[in-house]
Design an enzyme around this catalytic site. Structure first.
Site, short mmCIF file in Angstrom:
data_model
loop_
_atom_site.label_atom_id
_atom_site.label_comp_id
_atom_site.label_asym_id
_atom_site.label_seq_id
_atom_site.Cartn_x
_atom_site.Cartn_y
_atom_site.Cartn_z
N GLU A 33 9.12 -25.20 54.42
CA GLU A 33 8.10 -24.45 53.68
C GLU A 33 8.24 -24.67 52.18
O GLU A 33 7.25 -24.78 51.47
CB GLU A 33 8.19 -22.94 54.00
CG GLU A 33 7.72 -22.58 55.39
CD GLU A 33 6.24 -22.89 55.64
OE1 GLU A 33 5.49 -23.05 54.68
OE2 GLU A 33 5.87 -23.01 56.82
N TYR A 116 4.91 -15.58 50.31
CA TYR A 116 4.46 -16.61 51.26
C TYR A 116 5.63 -17.13 52.11
O TYR A 116 5.57 -17.14 53.34
CB TYR A 116 3.79 -17.78 50.50
CG TYR A 116 3.62 -18.96 51.40
CD1 TYR A 116 2.59 -18.99 52.33
CD2 TYR A 116 4.55 -20.00 51.40
CE1 TYR A 116 2.47 -20.05 53.23
CE2 TYR A 116 4.43 -21.05 52.28
CZ TYR A 116 3.40 -21.06 53.18
OH TYR A 116 3.30 -22.09 54.07
N ASP A 134 -1.57 -18.92 52.08
CA ASP A 134 -1.44 -20.05 51.17
C ASP A 134 -2.84 -20.58 50.86
O ASP A 134 -3.84 -19.95 51.23
CB ASP A 134 -0.54 -21.14 51.78
CG ASP A 134 -1.22 -21.88 52.93
OD1 ASP A 134 -2.23 -21.36 53.47
OD2 ASP A 134 -0.76 -22.99 53.28
#
Ligand code: SF4
Length: 341
Positions: A33, A116, A134
């Site tokens: 990520e 996030y 996102d």
């Protein structure tokens, strides 16, 4: 709108087959990520593989030194991500006994982990119903629900987060989050979305109102500043001078050639090296000019070459490195292109 069912059905057939989706661990999710932020999957994938090969555990990541992390990160940009990951890995080793924390709140205490990434790890690795928001999710939701609230305003962000939290599938939150991001990256793309073939076309309000290309809405333009860098390749025989950037500025921790930054284009020039070295009797040649664009800065750079006959002539905190050993250091792309291309 029940989004989970059609999205999960699509994802089970069309979702991308990515290495961090096999034998899922929080370490893989975290690594992938953060690497993928502001980065296309095609560009980030080799970086994930390289990091996972060389540092396969959080313990190995924490034990690596920062130079190794930045060297592995070289070319990916936004280098603060790599530095923050190193701090976070050490936090996990010291505060959490080497295991990732499992709650959204604790995950957010890790350096470089915001809403996030914490939502991604909590949902994908620990099956918690935390929605990720996102760029893909903003785009998909703003189009499906025809929302004209700016995604870069605090009100807009809150609105989208609440909507995403309502829509998430509590049974399969990790798959749902990955499904909506894949859908945004593969079908509901920024330019030329595949609306005619889209299985959500009937539900999509922006499609029906003919405003797909106007969604999502952004209110602010990014302000870009201009900077002027003169780089000097100072060398003696096989040795070349490099320096580590240690100030709180772009590329902190990476290496560069001796640099003189000036205020404007008029001040640029070979003579600037006199700030670093006595230029009497030296021949300084301009190699090329290059514009380099970062997210908030436009760098106007010029590279010069100068040979000196005594290393002591260059004053300051420089390392003298053999040309063949330069590849052992992490340079920003701008400099590595100059040195190695
Ligand atoms: S119809 Fe077009 S805009 Fe709407 S969700 Fe599908 S791809 Fe996106």
């Amino acid at each position: 709108m029940n989004l989970a069912e059609p999205l999960l059905g699509w994802y089970s057939k069309e979702g991308r087959d990515l290495p961090w989706r096999q034998n899922i661990t929080p370490y893989k999710v975290w690594l992938s990520e953060i690497i993928m932020q502001q980065t296309r999957v095609a560009q980030g994938l080799p970086y994930f593989e390289k990091f996972f090969r060389e540092l396969p555990t959080i313990e190995a990541f924490a034990k690596a030194d920062q130079d190794q992390i930045l060297h592995l990160w070289q070319g990916l940009g936004y280098y603060s991500r790599g530095r923050n990951m190193h701090v976070a890995a050490n936090q996990i080793m010291e505060t959490y006994d080497g295991s990732f924390p499992t709650t959204f709140k604790e995950l957010k205490t890790l350096k470089g982990v915001g809403d996030y990434t914490a939502a991604a790890i909590a949902s994908i690795a620990f099956n918690q119903p935390k929605a990720v928001v996102d760029g893909n999710v903003y785009r998909v939701l703003s189009r499906l629900f025809n929302i004209d609230k700016p995604i870069d305003s605090s009100g807009g962000k809150k609105y989208f987060q609440e909507l995403a939290d309502e829509l998430i599938d509590p049974e399969s939150p990790g798959d749902y989050n990955q499904a909506i991001m894949d859908f945004g990256a593969m079908v509901c793309t920024p330019k030329n979305p595949l609306c005619e073939k889209c299985f959500l076309k009937e539900k999509c309000e922006a499609y029906h109102d003919g405003v797909v290309q106007e969604r999502p809405v952004k209110s602010k333009k990014v302000k870009v500043s201009n900077r002027y860098f003169d780089y000097f390749e100072v060398y003696k025989g096989d040795l070349i001078a490099i320096q580590q950037r240690d100030q709180n500025d772009v590329w902190k921790g990476l290496y560069q050639l001796p640099l003189v930054e000036v205020k404007n284009r008029l001040e640029k020039g070979a003579a600037n090296i006199s700030q670093l070295i006595d230029t009497k009797g030296l021949e300084i040649s301009e190699v090329y000019e290059k514009k380099h664009v970062l997210s908030h800065q436009r760098l106007h750079t010029t590279f010069y070459k100068v040979e000196i006959d005594d290393l002591k002539h260059l004053n300051g905190d420089y390392r003298w490195v053999k040309r063949n050993d330069l590849h052992q250091y992490a340079f920003p792309k701008l400099i590595s292109n100059y040195l190695f291309d």
